[in-house]
Scaffold this active site. Structure first.
Site, PDB file in Angstrom:
ATOM      1  N   LYS A 279      56.728-101.258  17.934  1.00  0.00           N
ATOM      2  CA  LYS A 279      56.056-102.387  17.286  1.00  0.00           C
ATOM      3  C   LYS A 279      54.732-101.946  16.659  1.00  0.00           C
ATOM      4  O   LYS A 279      54.433-102.284  15.498  1.00  0.00           O
ATOM      5  CB  LYS A 279      55.807-103.501  18.307  1.00  0.00           C
ATOM      6  CG  LYS A 279      54.843-104.599  17.858  1.00  0.00           C
ATOM      7  CD  LYS A 279      55.385-105.383  16.661  1.00  0.00           C
ATOM      8  CE  LYS A 279      54.361-106.391  16.131  1.00  0.00           C
ATOM      9  NZ  LYS A 279      54.072-107.484  17.079  1.00  0.00           N
TER      10      LYS A 279
ATOM     11  N   SER B 167      52.235-107.955  22.193  1.00  0.00           N
ATOM     12  CA  SER B 167      52.001-106.634  21.604  1.00  0.00           C
ATOM     13  C   SER B 167      51.042-105.880  22.522  1.00  0.00           C
ATOM     14  O   SER B 167      49.818-105.981  22.374  1.00  0.00           O
ATOM     15  CB  SER B 167      51.424-106.767  20.191  1.00  0.00           C
ATOM     16  OG  SER B 167      52.369-107.331  19.320  1.00  0.00           O
TER      17      SER B 167
ATOM     18  N   LYS C 146      44.293-104.844  16.036  1.00  0.00           N
ATOM     19  CA  LYS C 146      44.607-104.450  17.407  1.00  0.00           C
ATOM     20  C   LYS C 146      45.840-103.546  17.450  1.00  0.00           C
ATOM     21  O   LYS C 146      45.860-102.525  18.138  1.00  0.00           O
ATOM     22  CB  LYS C 146      44.838-105.692  18.271  1.00  0.00           C
ATOM     23  CG  LYS C 146      45.250-105.383  19.712  1.00  0.00           C
ATOM     24  CD  LYS C 146      45.480-106.651  20.507  1.00  0.00           C
ATOM     25  CE  LYS C 146      46.794-107.316  20.175  1.00  0.00           C
ATOM     26  NZ  LYS C 146      47.959-106.559  20.660  1.00  0.00           N
TER      27      LYS C 146
END
Length: 304
Positions: A178, A103, A247
């Site tokens: 994402k 990611s 995050k």
């Protein structure tokens, strides 16, 4: 140049953590020859037990391969693993393909794609959704950004790890989608937790509330898959950490700012989850956001 339609031969897999290990193991089970690299001796031992080939470094793993997969904590670590001293990309021949399933930050991914292109190496960013359970079963949802021909080249490999593969556009778009997906997921989870707290305060059984939500318009991933198994049960063991969710939300908020989009909800979500992670610790499961929201909701009794 490597023929994309040819047998990929050995595949290098860099990052054998909580998600990377089961993903790499799925590739081994599918018949691919996989050369794994990780800083953890325990992870390497587990990968060897699954039939993988253990390598001492990322560059060693990449030697003699034409496809390298990275599954690492963030884009900076990915870049270092590929282009830093002893990086995997330094061992790749022109025409090779890097698939970053981490990611990472979308803008950083764009830059990385350009740097790899200068070495005649392609990049597909292919982050995943579904958590450890779906990594183990090989049913992850995969978002793939990059040149369409390279995504098709990667599809047989990706199909061994995921049941859904969606091409999202240019390099970096997979990572953008994402982060935005996790923003929507996290916002839905916080809303569900707040609704549970309000219901309990009014005297409604939270299980009844969840049952109503799941046959009504309030249904979402959190109401279906998280409230009863992990939150109402107080197990808080979904397998996805609060720190990683925080995050991803920061990535979504930063992207909105970089693109000049005023997204107050994304900013607020990033702030809330960062505070929760700092309060509960990096090891906290992301479903423990309920504990944080519950703590914030307690109001001191007003004097009469």
């Amino acid at each position: 140049m490597t023929d994309p339609a040819a047998d990929p031969g050995p595949i290098a897999f860099i990052g054998l953590g909580m998600m990377g290990l089961p993903m790499a193991s799925r590739l081994v089970a599918a018949g691919f020859s996989v050369r794994g690299s990780d800083l953890s001796e325990q992870a390497l031992a587990a990968f060897a037990a699954a039939g993988g080939i253990v390598c001492a470094s990322a560059r060693t793993a990449a030697q003699g391969t034409t496809i390298v997969i990275t599954m690492l904590p963030n884009g900076s670590i990915v870049r270092d693993a590929l282009l830093g001293s002893g990086g995997a990309a330094l061992a790749l021949a022109p025409g090779s393909l890097v698939i970053d399933m981490s990611s990472s930050a979308p803008m950083e991914t764009r830059q990385l794609a350009e740097e790899l292109s200068a070495r005649e190496v392609f990049l597909v960013d292919a982050p995943v959704s579904g958590g450890v359970k779906r990594a183990v079963s090989g049913t992850l949802a995969i978002m793939a950004g990059g040149d369409p021909a390279q995504i098709e080249r990667a599809r047989p490999v990706l199909s061994a790890m995921g049941s859904t593969i969606i091409a999202t556009g240019a390099p970096g778009s997979g990572h953008a989608v994402k982060a935005l997906n996790n923003y929507v997921s996290a916002a839905g989870l916080v809303a569900a937790c707040e609704a549970v707290l309000i219901a309990e305060k009014f005297g409604v059984d939270p299980n009844v509330l969840v049952d109503v939500l799941n046959v009504s318009t309030g249904k979402n991933n959190s109401t279906e898959l998280k409230l009863k198994p992990f939150i109402l049960s107080r197990t808080f063991a979904s397998g996805f950490s609060m720190a990683l969710m925080a995050k991803d939300l920061r990535t979504a908020a930063d992207l909105s700012e970089q693109l000049g989009v005023d997204a107050e909800g994304a900013r607020d979500a990033a702030t809330l989850w960062a505070e929760a992670s700092a309060t509960l610790g990096k090891a906290a499961d992301h479903t423990e956001i309920h504990r944080f929201v519950a703590g914030r909701s307690v109001k001191p009794e007003q004097g009469g």
